[in-house]
Design a protein around this motif. Structure first.
Motif, mmCIF file in Angstrom:
data_model
loop_
_atom_site.group_PDB
_atom_site.id
_atom_site.type_symbol
_atom_site.label_atom_id
_atom_site.label_comp_id
_atom_site.label_asym_id
_atom_site.label_seq_id
_atom_site.Cartn_x
_atom_site.Cartn_y
_atom_site.Cartn_z
ATOM 1 N N ALA A 29 -5.443 0.067 -6.158
ATOM 2 C CA ALA A 29 -4.593 -0.346 -7.297
ATOM 3 C C ALA A 29 -3.711 -1.655 -7.011
ATOM 4 C CB ALA A 29 -3.407 0.841 -7.229
ATOM 5 N N THR A 30 -3.649 -2.114 -5.932
ATOM 6 C CA THR A 30 -2.930 -3.372 -5.567
ATOM 7 C C THR A 30 -3.300 -3.663 -4.028
ATOM 8 O OG1 THR A 30 -0.717 -4.189 -5.487
ATOM 9 C CG2 THR A 30 -0.937 -1.986 -4.463
ATOM 10 N N GLY A 31 -2.558 -4.943 -3.824
ATOM 11 C CA GLY A 31 -2.695 -5.502 -2.460
ATOM 12 C C GLY A 31 -1.660 -5.415 -1.673
ATOM 13 N N PRO A 32 -1.358 -5.906 -0.441
ATOM 14 C CA PRO A 32 -0.176 -5.571 0.205
ATOM 15 C C PRO A 32 1.082 -5.768 -0.251
ATOM 16 C CG PRO A 32 -2.088 -6.579 1.629
ATOM 17 C CD PRO A 32 -2.394 -6.726 0.238
ATOM 18 N N ILE A 33 1.176 -7.043 -0.923
ATOM 19 C CA ILE A 33 2.390 -7.271 -1.482
ATOM 20 C C ILE A 33 2.710 -6.156 -2.673
ATOM 21 C CG2 ILE A 33 3.697 -8.721 -3.304
ATOM 22 C CD1 ILE A 33 3.227 -9.984 -0.792
ATOM 23 N N GLY A 34 1.889 -5.691 -3.282
ATOM 24 C CA GLY A 34 2.190 -4.734 -4.378
ATOM 25 C C GLY A 34 2.471 -3.296 -3.579
ATOM 26 N N ALA A 35 1.893 -2.940 -2.494
ATOM 27 C CA ALA A 35 2.196 -1.901 -1.561
ATOM 28 C C ALA A 35 3.391 -1.824 -0.876
ATOM 29 C CB ALA A 35 1.004 -1.696 -0.549
ATOM 30 N N VAL A 36 3.889 -3.139 -0.465
ATOM 31 C CA VAL A 36 5.227 -3.245 -0.048
ATOM 32 C C VAL A 36 6.391 -2.938 -0.968
ATOM 33 C CG1 VAL A 36 7.072 -4.912 1.102
ATOM 34 C CG2 VAL A 36 4.524 -4.754 2.047
ATOM 35 N N ILE A 37 6.006 -3.528 -2.189
ATOM 36 C CA ILE A 37 7.169 -3.123 -3.189
ATOM 37 C C ILE A 37 7.168 -1.812 -3.626
ATOM 38 C CG2 ILE A 37 7.642 -3.631 -5.785
ATOM 39 C CD1 ILE A 37 6.346 -6.416 -5.351
ATOM 40 N N ALA A 38 5.963 -1.125 -3.627
ATOM 41 C CA ALA A 38 5.795 0.238 -4.014
ATOM 42 C C ALA A 38 6.445 1.092 -2.914
ATOM 43 C CB ALA A 38 4.343 0.748 -3.968
ATOM 44 N N TRP A 39 6.285 0.730 -1.791
ATOM 45 C CA TRP A 39 7.019 1.686 -0.626
ATOM 46 C C TRP A 39 8.434 1.299 -0.453
ATOM 47 C CZ3 TRP A 39 5.107 5.741 0.923
ATOM 48 C CH2 TRP A 39 3.706 5.941 1.012
ATOM 49 N N ALA A 40 9.105 0.281 -0.870
ATOM 50 C CA ALA A 40 10.327 -0.167 -0.885
ATOM 51 C C ALA A 40 11.095 0.799 -1.857
ATOM 52 C CB ALA A 40 10.496 -1.712 -1.087
ATOM 53 N N ILE A 41 10.482 0.625 -3.079
ATOM 54 C CA ILE A 41 11.168 1.617 -4.168
ATOM 55 C C ILE A 41 10.922 3.115 -3.746
ATOM 56 C CG2 ILE A 41 10.741 2.377 -6.622
ATOM 57 C CD1 ILE A 41 9.630 -0.255 -7.126
ATOM 58 N N ALA A 42 9.936 3.460 -3.303
ATOM 59 C CA ALA A 42 9.761 4.882 -2.788
ATOM 60 C C ALA A 42 10.542 5.407 -1.705
ATOM 61 C CB ALA A 42 8.292 5.189 -2.722
#
Length: 466
Positions: A29-42
């Motif tokens: 779905a995404t790279g590290p930047i997107g993953a960090v944003i997703a985990w920050a939200i979650a």
């Protein structure tokens, strides 16, 4: 149950199938930047939800059945029942995902198991379901002790995975994967596509709350919830991000599940896959045990509070809610059989589990917001009221956002499950000769039925693919 046992219920419930599937799921779905944003939200949203559970455990100690008890106290009998039924059903679906992933893992070494939904895989899963059933019938406390031991055992391969990937960390690969530029869609679309996965891996955060009636000290429930949450979140973020530093994103995305085993194999050789696969099987069996306990406990507690038929309150001589356990495992058995016709059984069960559980979570957050706004129970420590309003508001917004991010098709599929469950509510109300619905309940029922009809139409027309 002691504080360590309650903490093991939280960790054991959260660390299951999801964490071993994170590398491929995120890389697709995404790279590290997107993953960090997703985990920050979650992480922020689920931390706030964990804090709501902690506050309610302290301020409403008589509500000792966990998730659905808060919905009933805040919004009435029918919403309380729907919360209990939805949480129970979502937990059953989650248990099915465990069996699919175990058989998919075995499929790496024994092709007869395929992706976890072949005839042989379904037969072995069916035998295993009933072996666990027999174990739990021997007693909840004994099963909780086994869960504590298994929880410790299954953390070890995850820690080894993290350490070995830290040693093999390549900054050039991590930098090349950073933005997921070879993926279609912008960063927000990428983040949105990971949202239900993050919900799935956080499910179980309320494990200590569900078992609060067994706690030696009520205060241990909140401490176990927060401590377990923080520890597991750190593990999940590392398992998600470190693979980007040892392999190209596209290679990770193309791996079969459990992708964590495939990532470690690429770093250390074939033994890495065997090691992680063994850890996964221990982990998932432990998570299945924890969730079987939770499923039975939810059905029992709902019957004890007269929200489910009295049949579900029956216990055997070992104080195990035997009728609720039988009902749980019959549902799990039927769902395991249904995976034979699914194109991607694990992804379906993962997303549907998340979607179904979000409704009970939203009701918990709404109840926490409600009592803080009213000032109910805030005669003691009134200075905490403003803080608790903010915490509950963030948790509520987060759960509603997750429902939107998951997409309409999972909302209507959830309605397909919720609407028929109302028959159990009718049964329970008739048993006690009570009026079934209030005026607002009829509106809720109408929305559920409309959603269920839309879901069935989507299945028939092919709009919703299983």
């Amino acid at each position: 149950m002691s504080r360590p046992q309650l903490m093991a219920m939280v960790v054991g419930s959260m660390v299951g199938a999801g964490i071993f599937s994170l590398p491929r799921t995120f890389a697709s779905a995404t790279g590290p930047i997107g993953a960090v944003i997703a985990w920050a939200i979650a992480g922020t949203g689920m931390y706030m939800l964990a804090r709501v559970f902690q506050v309610l455990a302290e301020r409403k100690p008589h509500l000792d059945a966990g998730v659905f008890a808060y919905a009933k106290a805040g919004f009435g009998d029918y919403p309380g029942f729907l919360s209990a039924f939805g949480y129970w059903m979502g937990s059953c679906i989650g248990n099915v995902s465990y069996w699919v992933l175990i058989k998919s893992t075995l499929g790496i070494f024994f092709p007869v198991f395929g992706d976890g939904n072949t005839v042989v895989a379904i037969l072995l899963a069916s035998v295993s379901i009933w072996l666990f059933h027999i174990l739990i019938l021997r007693g909840v406390q004994q099963a909780a002790f086994i869960n504590t031991v298994v929880t410790v055992a299954k953390i070890i391969p995850i820690l080894v995975f993290i350490v070995l990937l830290v040693v093999g960390f390549r900054m050039d690969l991590f930098r090349a994967n950073l933005y997921g530029t070879d993926l279609t869609g912008g960063i927000l679309a990428q983040v949105r596509s990971t949202m239900l996965v993050t919900v799935f891996v956080f499910i179980g955060i309320e494990g200590a709350s569900v078992y609060s009636r067994y706690a030696r000290e009520r205060s241990d429930v909140g401490v176990a919830t927060i401590t377990g949450f923080v520890g597991v979140t750190a593990l999940m973020v590392l398992v998600t991000l470190l693979p980007y530093a040892v392999l190209p994103r596209a290679d990770i995305a193309g791996m079969r599940q459990p992708s964590m085993a495939q990532v470690l194999e690429s770093v250390v050789g074939p033994w890495g896959s065997v090691f992680v696969s063994a850890g996964l099987i221990i982990s998932v069996l432990g998570a299945y045990l924890a969730w079987s306990l939770i499923c039975a406990e939810v059905g029992f507690a709902a019957a004890r509070s007269k929200d489910m038929p009295a049949l579900f309150a029956r216990e055997n001589r070992n104080k195990v809610p035997v009728a609720a356990l039988w009902a749980t495992n019959i549902i799990v058995q039927l769902l395991v059989i249904s995976t034979y016709w699914s194109n991607d059984a694990f992804a379906l069960m993962l997303n549907l589990t998340s979607s179904v559980n979000l409704i009970p979570y939203a009701l918990v957050a709404a109840y926490g917001f409600m009592i803080a706004r009213r000032g109910e129970t805030y005669e003691l420590r009134p200075a905490e009221r403003g803080r608790d309003i903010a915490i509950a508001a963030v948790a509520l917004v987060y759960t509603l956002f997750m429902m939107w991010a998951g997409g309409v098709r999972y909302i209507v599929l959830s309605a397909v499950l919720y609407a028929p469950g109302t028959l159990l509510y009718l049964w329970a109300r008739r048993e006690r000769g009570e009026a079934v619905f209030r005026p607002t309940d009829w509106l809720i029922l109408a929305v559920l039925v409309a959603g269920a009809l839309a879901g069935l139409h989507g299945l028939v027309t092919g709009w919703i693919q299983l």
